[in-house]
Enzyme design. Sequence first.
Site, PDB file in Angstrom:
ATOM      1  N   ASP A  82      -8.407  26.092 -32.142  1.00  0.00           N
ATOM      2  CA  ASP A  82      -7.716  26.104 -30.856  1.00  0.00           C
ATOM      3  C   ASP A  82      -6.260  26.528 -30.976  1.00  0.00           C
ATOM      4  O   ASP A  82      -5.682  27.002 -29.998  1.00  0.00           O
ATOM      5  CB  ASP A  82      -7.864  24.749 -30.153  1.00  0.00           C
ATOM      6  CG  ASP A  82      -9.175  24.682 -29.374  1.00  0.00           C
ATOM      7  OD1 ASP A  82      -9.443  25.629 -28.610  1.00  0.00           O
ATOM      8  OD2 ASP A  82      -9.929  23.709 -29.532  1.00  0.00           O
ATOM      9  N   GLU A 138      -7.226  26.255 -23.662  1.00  0.00           N
ATOM     10  CA  GLU A 138      -7.260  25.978 -25.099  1.00  0.00           C
ATOM     11  C   GLU A 138      -6.051  25.131 -25.533  1.00  0.00           C
ATOM     12  O   GLU A 138      -6.142  24.358 -26.485  1.00  0.00           O
ATOM     13  CB  GLU A 138      -7.239  27.280 -25.909  1.00  0.00           C
ATOM     14  CG  GLU A 138      -8.276  28.314 -25.491  1.00  0.00           C
ATOM     15  CD  GLU A 138      -9.684  28.031 -25.969  1.00  0.00           C
ATOM     16  OE1 GLU A 138      -9.944  26.886 -26.391  1.00  0.00           O
ATOM     17  OE2 GLU A 138     -10.515  28.955 -25.915  1.00  0.00           O
ATOM     18  N   HIS A 191      -6.913  21.643 -25.295  1.00  0.00           N
ATOM     19  CA  HIS A 191      -7.703  21.197 -26.450  1.00  0.00           C
ATOM     20  C   HIS A 191      -6.774  20.853 -27.613  1.00  0.00           C
ATOM     21  O   HIS A 191      -6.946  19.820 -28.271  1.00  0.00           O
ATOM     22  CB  HIS A 191      -8.707  22.269 -26.877  1.00  0.00           C
ATOM     23  CG  HIS A 191      -9.624  22.712 -25.772  1.00  0.00           C
ATOM     24  ND1 HIS A 191     -10.526  23.729 -25.911  1.00  0.00           N
ATOM     25  CD2 HIS A 191      -9.775  22.251 -24.498  1.00  0.00           C
ATOM     26  CE1 HIS A 191     -11.195  23.892 -24.772  1.00  0.00           C
ATOM     27  NE2 HIS A 191     -10.745  23.005 -23.905  1.00  0.00           N
ATOM     28  N   TYR A 226      -6.259  17.137 -29.670  1.00  0.00           N
ATOM     29  CA  TYR A 226      -6.418  16.794 -31.096  1.00  0.00           C
ATOM     30  C   TYR A 226      -5.260  15.917 -31.556  1.00  0.00           C
ATOM     31  O   TYR A 226      -5.442  14.969 -32.320  1.00  0.00           O
ATOM     32  CB  TYR A 226      -6.523  18.050 -31.969  1.00  0.00           C
ATOM     33  CG  TYR A 226      -7.650  18.953 -31.543  1.00  0.00           C
ATOM     34  CD1 TYR A 226      -8.891  18.406 -31.207  1.00  0.00           C
ATOM     35  CD2 TYR A 226      -7.490  20.328 -31.426  1.00  0.00           C
ATOM     36  CE1 TYR A 226      -9.926  19.209 -30.766  1.00  0.00           C
ATOM     37  CE2 TYR A 226      -8.525  21.136 -30.985  1.00  0.00           C
ATOM     38  CZ  TYR A 226      -9.738  20.570 -30.648  1.00  0.00           C
ATOM     39  OH  TYR A 226     -10.756  21.370 -30.200  1.00  0.00           O
ATOM     40  N   GLU A 249     -16.135  30.978 -30.348  1.00  0.00           N
ATOM     41  CA  GLU A 249     -16.355  29.953 -29.322  1.00  0.00           C
ATOM     42  C   GLU A 249     -17.822  29.572 -29.172  1.00  0.00           C
ATOM     43  O   GLU A 249     -18.134  28.498 -28.674  1.00  0.00           O
ATOM     44  CB  GLU A 249     -15.784  30.436 -27.986  1.00  0.00           C
ATOM     45  CG  GLU A 249     -14.284  30.663 -28.105  1.00  0.00           C
ATOM     46  CD  GLU A 249     -13.590  30.896 -26.788  1.00  0.00           C
ATOM     47  OE1 GLU A 249     -12.672  30.130 -26.478  1.00  0.00           O
ATOM     48  OE2 GLU A 249     -13.948  31.841 -26.066  1.00  0.00           O
ATOM     49  N   ASP A 256     -15.630  23.395 -21.599  1.00  0.00           N
ATOM     50  CA  ASP A 256     -14.716  24.536 -21.487  1.00  0.00           C
ATOM     51  C   ASP A 256     -15.186  25.696 -22.358  1.00  0.00           C
ATOM     52  O   ASP A 256     -15.209  26.849 -21.930  1.00  0.00           O
ATOM     53  CB  ASP A 256     -13.294  24.139 -21.929  1.00  0.00           C
ATOM     54  CG  ASP A 256     -12.603  23.194 -20.947  1.00  0.00           C
ATOM     55  OD1 ASP A 256     -13.031  23.144 -19.780  1.00  0.00           O
ATOM     56  OD2 ASP A 256     -11.642  22.518 -21.355  1.00  0.00           O
ATOM     57  N   GLU A 257     -15.556  25.388 -23.593  1.00  0.00           N
ATOM     58  CA  GLU A 257     -15.941  26.462 -24.523  1.00  0.00           C
ATOM     59  C   GLU A 257     -17.179  27.212 -24.032  1.00  0.00           C
ATOM     60  O   GLU A 257     -17.302  28.417 -24.227  1.00  0.00           O
ATOM     61  CB  GLU A 257     -16.158  25.918 -25.939  1.00  0.00           C
ATOM     62  CG  GLU A 257     -14.900  25.386 -26.629  1.00  0.00           C
ATOM     63  CD  GLU A 257     -13.756  26.393 -26.704  1.00  0.00           C
ATOM     64  OE1 GLU A 257     -14.000  27.606 -26.615  1.00  0.00           O
ATOM     65  OE2 GLU A 257     -12.593  25.955 -26.839  1.00  0.00           O
ATOM     66  N   HIS A 290     -15.912  29.654 -21.638  1.00  0.00           N
ATOM     67  CA  HIS A 290     -15.185  30.750 -22.301  1.00  0.00           C
ATOM     68  C   HIS A 290     -16.144  31.748 -22.924  1.00  0.00           C
ATOM     69  O   HIS A 290     -15.920  32.950 -22.899  1.00  0.00           O
ATOM     70  CB  HIS A 290     -14.261  30.212 -23.398  1.00  0.00           C
ATOM     71  CG  HIS A 290     -13.253  29.233 -22.894  1.00  0.00           C
ATOM     72  ND1 HIS A 290     -12.491  28.444 -23.724  1.00  0.00           N
ATOM     73  CD2 HIS A 290     -12.881  28.911 -21.632  1.00  0.00           C
ATOM     74  CE1 HIS A 290     -11.702  27.682 -23.001  1.00  0.00           C
ATOM     75  NE2 HIS A 290     -11.922  27.936 -21.727  1.00  0.00           N
TER      76      HIS A 290
END
Lengths: 377, 107
Positions: A85, A116, A119, A123, A206, A239-240, A243
Site C-alpha cells: 500500500d 490506498e 489502508h 497498518y 491487487e 476496496d482492493e 480497484h
Amino acid sequence: MSYSTFNRKHFDSTKEPMFFGENVNVARYDQQKHPIFEKLIEKQLSFFWRPEEVDLSTDRKDFQRLEAHEQHIFLSNLKYQTLLDSVQGRSPNVALLPIVSLPELETWIETWSFSETIHSRSYTHIIRNIVNDPTKIFDDIVTNEEITKRADSVSIYYDRLIEMVNLYNTMGMGTFDIPGRGEIEISMPKLKKALYLTIASVNVLEAIRFYVSFACSFGFAERTLMEGNAKIIKLIARDEALHLTGTQHMLNLMASGKDDPEMAIIAAECQDEVRQIFIEAAEQEKEWATYLFKDGSMIGLNAQILGQYVEYITNVRMQAVGLETHFATKNNPIPWINAWLVSDNVQVAPQEAEISSYLVGQTDNSLDDSDFDDFDL
Amino acid sequence: MTQILMTSTSKKEISEKQERKGQAVHRVLLGKKQILVTEEEPLLIQLERAGIHVEYQCREGYCSSCSIKLLWGNVIYPFEPLAWVQSGYLLACCAIVKSDIEIAFFD
C-alpha cells in the site's frame, strides 16, 4: 511534449484515448467516454471508512497470547501489506496522472490512490495497537530481504514507466543516453507497452499479492483471534476488489481496441509477457507462504494449502482479463475465506453514511463485573 | 418443461409448484449435473442452494470472482454490473437466467 496542469487546447475529451492523448484540462463529468470509471468513483466513495472506527484493544491481548511463529506470520503479513500500500498510495498518481487523457479516469486514479492511503494508515493503527515499538516493524520493511525482494517486483514496471514518461515530457521522442542507465528509446509504442505492462502488474498486485495475507488474517479470525484486524482487512479487501475491477477494465478496454486501436496491437504483442507477470507473481506468493510458515503453521493453514489458493486465485484473475488459466488447481482449497471476503455483511448504517464524523465500533471491549457495581434494579 | 428428465422428486415438485404459480423454471446444465432455477433470484444463490460451490467475493457485481462460462443460453442483469463481463461468461451473483443454459467452470 511537456505536461500541462491546465491544457489550453480546445478538444473533445470523449475522442481521446484513456492515456497518451491530450492532457486533461477541465475536470468535467457531464460527458464521458468511459462512464464505468465514474461508477467506480461513486462505489469507492460509498465504501469510505476510517481505521479508527475499529477497536483493536482485544487484538493486543490476542497478539500477546500468539505463539512466536504465529506472531511472525502476523507481523510479516502486515509488513508486506504496508509495502504494497506504500507503493499503491502514490504510484498510480505519479505514474498515471501525467499521461491520462480522460477526466473521469483521472479522478478514478486519484480516488483509487487515496483509498490506498487509508489502508496505509490502518497498518499504523494496527501496529501501534499491538506492539510497544512500531519503529522496529516499519524499519524492517526496507531491510528484510524477503520483503525487499517483493518491493523490486511490485515497483519495477511503475518505475520504468515513470522514467520513460519523464524523458518523453522533457526530451520528446528519440533514443537518449542516460548516465548510469544506458540508452533508453522513447517512442509511442514503447511508452504504450510500458503502460500496458504496468497496468497488468498493478492488476496482479491487487488481485493476487494481497491474498495470502488476507487468508492468514481470516485464518486467525476463524479462531476468534485478532478479530479487529480481520475487520480492517475485510474493509481493505472490499476496496482492493473494486480497484482490481478498475485495472481489469483498463486492460480489457485496451485489448479490445475500442479505446485506442494501437493499444490493441500492443496488448496482443504483450500477451505472453502479461501471462508471465501473473505466473511469476503466483510463484513469488507461494514462496512468501513458505517463508511465513518456516517456523510452524497455523490451524487450518499451511504453506501447501496457501500455495494452492494462490494458484486458484491466479486462475480466476487470469480468466478475468481474458487470459487462459495456467495452474492445475481448479477448486478453492479454502472456500471459507469467501465468507470473510464478502462485503454484504460489512456494516453500513444510514447514520454512518451521512455523518462523516460518526464512528462505528467505538465501544469499550473490556468489561468486567465491577463495571455494573453502581447499577441498581 | 414436461420433457425434463427429473433427477429427484423434490425438484419435480418445486418445478411443478412454480409452474402453477406462473414462474418460469429453467435448466442449468453443469457437466453431468442439472439444476433447476427460477427467474426470481440470481444464479449464484440458486447454485449454492443446490450444493454447488461457486467462487464469490462481493456478491454485488463488482469483483468478477463469480464469473463463470456461459456455453449457451440467455441471462440478463437487472442492474448493469460494475465488473467487466468477458464475452462467453456470466456473473453468477447478479445474472438472472432467462432460458435453459449450460455453464462451466475452469477448463
